[in-house]
Enzyme design. Structure first.
Site, short mmCIF file in Angstrom:
data_model
loop_
_atom_site.label_atom_id
_atom_site.label_comp_id
_atom_site.label_asym_id
_atom_site.label_seq_id
_atom_site.Cartn_x
_atom_site.Cartn_y
_atom_site.Cartn_z
CG HIS A 83 -2.10 0.92 1.05
ND1 HIS A 83 -3.24 0.53 0.39
CD2 HIS A 83 -2.30 2.20 1.42
CE1 HIS A 83 -4.10 1.54 0.37
NE2 HIS A 83 -3.55 2.57 1.00
CG ASP A 162 -10.46 3.75 5.18
OD1 ASP A 162 -10.02 4.87 5.50
OD2 ASP A 162 -10.16 3.20 4.11
NE ARG A 169 -8.23 11.15 6.25
CZ ARG A 169 -7.36 10.22 5.80
NH1 ARG A 169 -7.76 9.01 5.52
NH2 ARG A 169 -6.09 10.51 5.65
CB SER A 184 -7.09 5.64 6.27
OG SER A 184 -7.32 5.38 4.93
CE LYS A 188 -7.42 1.70 2.20
NZ LYS A 188 -7.78 2.99 2.71
N1 URA Z 1 -4.01 5.80 1.54
C1 URA Z 1 -5.08 5.43 2.29
O1 URA Z 1 -5.67 4.37 2.10
N2 URA Z 1 -5.49 6.26 3.27
C2 URA Z 1 -4.86 7.43 3.53
O2 URA Z 1 -5.27 8.10 4.44
C3 URA Z 1 -3.75 7.80 2.74
C4 URA Z 1 -3.35 6.96 1.74
#
Ligand code: URA
Length: 448
Positions: A83, A162, A169, A184, A188
């Site tokens: 990620h 999220d 956001r 966040s 996930k």
């Molecule tokens: N990627 C995400 O999934 N969340 C964030 O807050 C920033 C980058």
């Protein structure tokens, strides 16, 4: 039952919230009892006041528990994902997922949409006609079993708090906040059924954590959370002082990624993809070191296996592979306008964040939650940091259906490139490697 207004007030005044207070707020938000404006106020208060380490952990745990943790035990092998904290032109996932899957490591990937000035993998995938990013959990498992990779968005089952908060956001200027980013990302990732995780924490003008120090801090916190949940987690701090590769936009980024999967050497993009991919292959147990994993990734590219895997994944998720094989089949934007350099010299800076914002102005991202995106909109650069540029030379092309936005972006883009009369040596792209043992500079591949 706690009162959301009380919790917002406490956060506004810099107090830490207890688990029941955070729980009420997050659950209430998912149920619809806490209004969008109340959550917006809470997010802004958190942006200014932050969260303690304990609060960040509780926040992440509650976001994770707002949904299910997917059971992927029916899929053989160690499942590994990556990620990114978000960047401009960051198309690494599109190259990485098929490349790592082609090395035999299953990649279950749950991605997001554009956030703030950064692009999102989901928006890029949805630029491919027919590509389905909304799968049921059974379909998610099925694609992973058949193809070895799956690329989807959050469903109602996966960290729904999220999913809602991310979209909020994006349009309330509350992205650049360490505990919110940590909660966040990790909610996930911990929900998707992985065994190990590689994090790409961006630093520089186009990143949410502009300074390297803040990026290292975020990377350490993300690694600590992953480790605490029993997932082997490593992070790289990588540079985002210029867009990654050349393309910024949805379809144009897909095209660039496919070109790289077919062997085009876009150096910065392929360096980041190969190092992160090498770490994934190593964490997936298919290589004895990151270095060896990197070699397997390179082989997956030149053998054509990574490209074939992307075509297979696209077809399996309902996408049309014809424009991937031949991009000329894709609809063209109404306007493709050249941007010329106002001066001669060596490129010493790009206003990367601003380039991301300009791509949104063209239609590549959202300004309001329910805005649509135009997959054809974007900016393709012709140059990288350190390149020579002559006055009047074209250094970017702006693509859009909106003539007015196009003219505005062309004028603004001229201010986004800084030239110097001296040679400029771009900084290293991969700065640090962070794991449960601490922070190390990234110079040469680590042999484990
Ligand atoms: N990627 C995400 O999934 N969340 C964030 O807050 C920033 C980058």
């Amino acid at each position: 039952m706690t009162n959301p207004v009380e919790s917002i007030r406490k956060k506004r005044d810099g107090e830490a919230l207890s688990r029941p207070e955070l729980e009420e707020l997050i659950r209430g938000y998912v149920r619809g009892d806490v209004a969008e404006y109340q959550m917006s106020a809470f997010l802004m208060a958190t942006y200014f006041r932050g969260m303690s380490e304990e609060e960040t952990l509780v926040f992440t745990d509650l976001m994770l528990k707002s949904g299910e943790v997917i059971d992927l035990s029916s899929v053989p092998g160690r499942k590994v994902d990556k990620h990114s904290t978000g960047g401009v032109g960051d198309k690494v996932s599109l190259v990485l997922a098929p490349m790592v899957a082609a090395c035999g490591v299953p990649v279950p990937m749950i991605s997001g949409r554009g956030l703030g000035h950064t692009g999102g993998t989901l928006d890029k995938l949805e630029a491919i006609p027919g590509f389905q990013t909304r799968l049921t959990l059974d379909e998610y498992r099925g694609v992973l079993l058949d193809v070895g990779a799956v690329m989807v968005g959050q469903t109602a089952e996966i960290a729904p708090a999220d999913r809602k908060m991310y979209a909020l956001r994006d349009v309330t200027a509350t992205v650049e906040c360490l505990p919110l980013i940590a909660g966040s990302i990790m909610s996930k990732k911990l929900a998707e059924g992985i065994d190990a995780l590689v994090l790409d924490v961006k630093t520089g003008d186009g990143a949410f954590m502009e300074s390297e120090e803040k990026a290292i801090d975020l990377a350490q916190k993300l690694v600590a959370i992953g480790t605490r949940y029993g997932k082997q987690t490593v992070a790289f701090v990588t540079e985002m002082d210029q867009p990654l590769g050349f393309a910024v936009g949805n379809w144009c980024e897909v095209v660039e990624s496919v070109e790289c999967l077919r062997g085009r050497k876009v150096r910065d993009l392929m360096e980041v993809a190969t190092v992160l991919g090498g770490a994934m292959v190593w964490l997936g147990g298919k290589a004895s070191s990151i270095d060896e994993g990197m070699r397997y990734c390179s082989t997956a590219i030149w053998s054509g296996k990574a490209y074939e895997k992307f075509l297979q994944l696209t077809a399996r998720q309902g996408g049309d592979t014809a424009p991937l094989r031949d991009p000329a089949l894709y609809p063209r934007p109404s306007y493709s306008i050249d941007v010329v350099s106002p001066a001669s010299g060596y490129i010493a800076s790009f206003a990367t964040r601003q380039i991301g914002i300009l791509a949104i102005d063209l239609g590549a991202g959202r300004k309001k939650i329910d805005d649509g995106v135009d997959p054809k909109a974007g900016i393709v650069l012709k140059k990288k940091l350190g390149d020579r540029l002559e006055k009047g030379e074209v250094f970017a092309v702006v693509m859009t259906d909106n003539q007015q936005a196009g003219s505005h972006v062309v004028a603004e883009m001229q201010k986004c490139v800084g030239v110097s009369q001296n040679h400029f040596q771009p900084p290293p792209r991969i700065r640090r490697y962070i794991d449960a043992n601490g922070v190390r500079p990234w110079t040469t591949p680590i042999i484990h």
